[in-house]
Design a protein around this motif. Structure first.
Motif, mmCIF file in Angstrom:
data_model
loop_
_atom_site.group_PDB
_atom_site.id
_atom_site.type_symbol
_atom_site.label_atom_id
_atom_site.label_comp_id
_atom_site.label_asym_id
_atom_site.label_seq_id
_atom_site.Cartn_x
_atom_site.Cartn_y
_atom_site.Cartn_z
ATOM 1 N N ASP A 114 -15.712 0.084 -8.030
ATOM 2 C CA ASP A 114 -15.480 -0.962 -9.008
ATOM 3 C C ASP A 114 -15.394 -2.328 -8.324
ATOM 4 O OD1 ASP A 114 -13.151 -0.462 -7.658
ATOM 5 O OD2 ASP A 114 -11.837 -0.587 -9.405
ATOM 6 N N ASN A 115 -15.293 -3.382 -9.123
ATOM 7 C CA ASN A 115 -15.158 -4.744 -8.608
ATOM 8 C C ASN A 115 -16.269 -5.069 -7.610
ATOM 9 O OD1 ASN A 115 -12.338 -5.924 -9.596
ATOM 10 N ND2 ASN A 115 -12.082 -3.726 -9.213
ATOM 11 N N LEU B 188 -16.309 -8.538 -5.962
ATOM 12 C CA LEU B 188 -15.369 -8.676 -4.860
ATOM 13 C C LEU B 188 -15.929 -8.053 -3.587
ATOM 14 C CD1 LEU B 188 -11.925 -7.883 -6.558
ATOM 15 C CD2 LEU B 188 -12.835 -10.116 -5.890
ATOM 16 N N TRP C 103 -10.430 -5.965 -0.128
ATOM 17 C CA TRP C 103 -11.150 -5.696 -1.371
ATOM 18 C C TRP C 103 -10.438 -4.648 -2.209
ATOM 19 C CZ3 TRP C 103 -15.460 -1.615 -1.494
ATOM 20 C CH2 TRP C 103 -15.916 -1.428 -2.809
ATOM 21 N N ARG C 104 -10.041 -3.540 -1.571
ATOM 22 C CA ARG C 104 -9.411 -2.469 -2.341
ATOM 23 C C ARG C 104 -8.004 -2.863 -2.798
ATOM 24 N NH1 ARG C 104 -12.557 -1.122 -4.955
ATOM 25 N NH2 ARG C 104 -11.069 0.381 -5.789
ATOM 26 N N ALA D 128 -8.653 -4.960 -5.837
ATOM 27 C CA ALA D 128 -9.069 -4.130 -6.964
ATOM 28 C C ALA D 128 -7.874 -3.390 -7.563
ATOM 29 C CB ALA D 128 -10.135 -3.129 -6.495
ATOM 30 N N TRP D 129 -6.982 -2.870 -6.715
ATOM 31 C CA TRP D 129 -5.780 -2.183 -7.207
ATOM 32 C C TRP D 129 -4.908 -3.153 -8.004
ATOM 33 C CZ3 TRP D 129 -1.142 -0.355 -3.737
ATOM 34 C CH2 TRP D 129 -0.201 0.315 -4.544
ATOM 35 N N ARG E 48 -5.799 -5.910 -9.561
ATOM 36 C CA ARG E 48 -6.434 -6.273 -10.838
ATOM 37 C C ARG E 48 -6.284 -5.162 -11.864
ATOM 38 N NH1 ARG E 48 -12.338 -8.689 -10.565
ATOM 39 N NH2 ARG E 48 -11.789 -8.938 -12.757
ATOM 40 N N ALA E 49 -6.249 -3.915 -11.401
ATOM 41 C CA ALA E 49 -6.151 -2.784 -12.333
ATOM 42 C C ALA E 49 -4.727 -2.546 -12.828
ATOM 43 C CB ALA E 49 -6.678 -1.519 -11.658
#
Length: 224
Positions: free
Chosen positions: A118-119, A122, A161-162, A165-166, A168-169
């Motif tokens: 995902d993302n 990013l 990045w991860r 992403a975490w 944002r989720a």
């Protein structure tokens, strides 16, 4: 994401957070008072050098024992401690091994945050940043091979990045701590790399060391 983070949910109290910060501060005090490197390296001082990371490992295990998140976070902290020990030696092979240990640690942190596709934007931004750093820094690399440098940079940006992403989720306290920790570690590496390969940075040791330990602390706090 839920499976990656683990099923055990912990609510940290202000008292618990204060206890962690006090113990970590005491470990840092011992590290800087008695654990400064010598030549040749002293085994006792080497243990004191990694004492703050050992404290963080204990914090993670105490709060999320045997969850996937704690296992991966703990493994990353262990590789970070190994990288710290490699810095005690001046030989080139130890420098390369230290870079490898930190790179593996960042990859393990990324897997703890959740490896997904995902993302995408990013991810593109992270890759673009890595290529820019590689293009600017490669001509001035001395003891680190270009392949090791780009791999290390990609590992650090994968972690960031991860973490982004975490966050944002979920946008909770744990993901916020993880994002701040990852960003602080990347900033620490950026300052160190700039000082070594580009231009001198005032008070480099203080800035790099403080941001490094702050980043690792924030990552450990994401397990609370």
């Amino acid at each position: 994401m839920v499976e990656i983070i683990g099923s055990k949910k912990m609510n940290s109290s202000p008292q618990q957070l204060r206890a962690v910060l006090i113990i970590f501060a005491l470990a840092l005090l011992l590290r800087y008072e008695f654990g400064l490197p010598e030549s040749p390296p002293n085994p006792q001082k080497a243990l004191l050098k990694i004492l703050p990371i050992v404290v963080l490992i204990a914090v993670v295990q105490h709060n999320q024992r045997r969850t996937e998140y704690s296992v991966r976070l703990t493994a990353g902290l262990c590789f970070s401690a190994a990288g710290d020990l490699c810095q005690l030696y001046k030989q080139e092979e130890y420098l390369i091994f230290g870079v490898m240990c930190f790179g593996i640690a960042y990859c393990l942190y990324a897997t703890a945050f959740g490896l997904r596709d995902d993302n995408f934007l990013l991810a593109c931004l992270a890759c673009g940043s890595a290529l820019a750093v590689y293009h600017v820094g490669t001509p001035k690399l001395q003891k680190v091979s270009p392949l090791a440098a780009i791999s290390y940079t990609l590992a650090a940006l994968l972690m960031l990045w991860r973490a982004m992403a975490w966050w944002r989720a979920s946008q909770n306290n744990r993901s916020s701590a993880a994002l701040l920790g990852a960003a602080t570690l990347v900033a620490s590496n950026a300052v160190f790399s700039s000082h070594i390969f580009q231009f001198p940075v005032p008070h480099t040791d203080l800035v790099v060391s403080s941001s490094y330990y702050a980043g690792q602390l924030l990552l450990a706090l994401s397990a609370l």
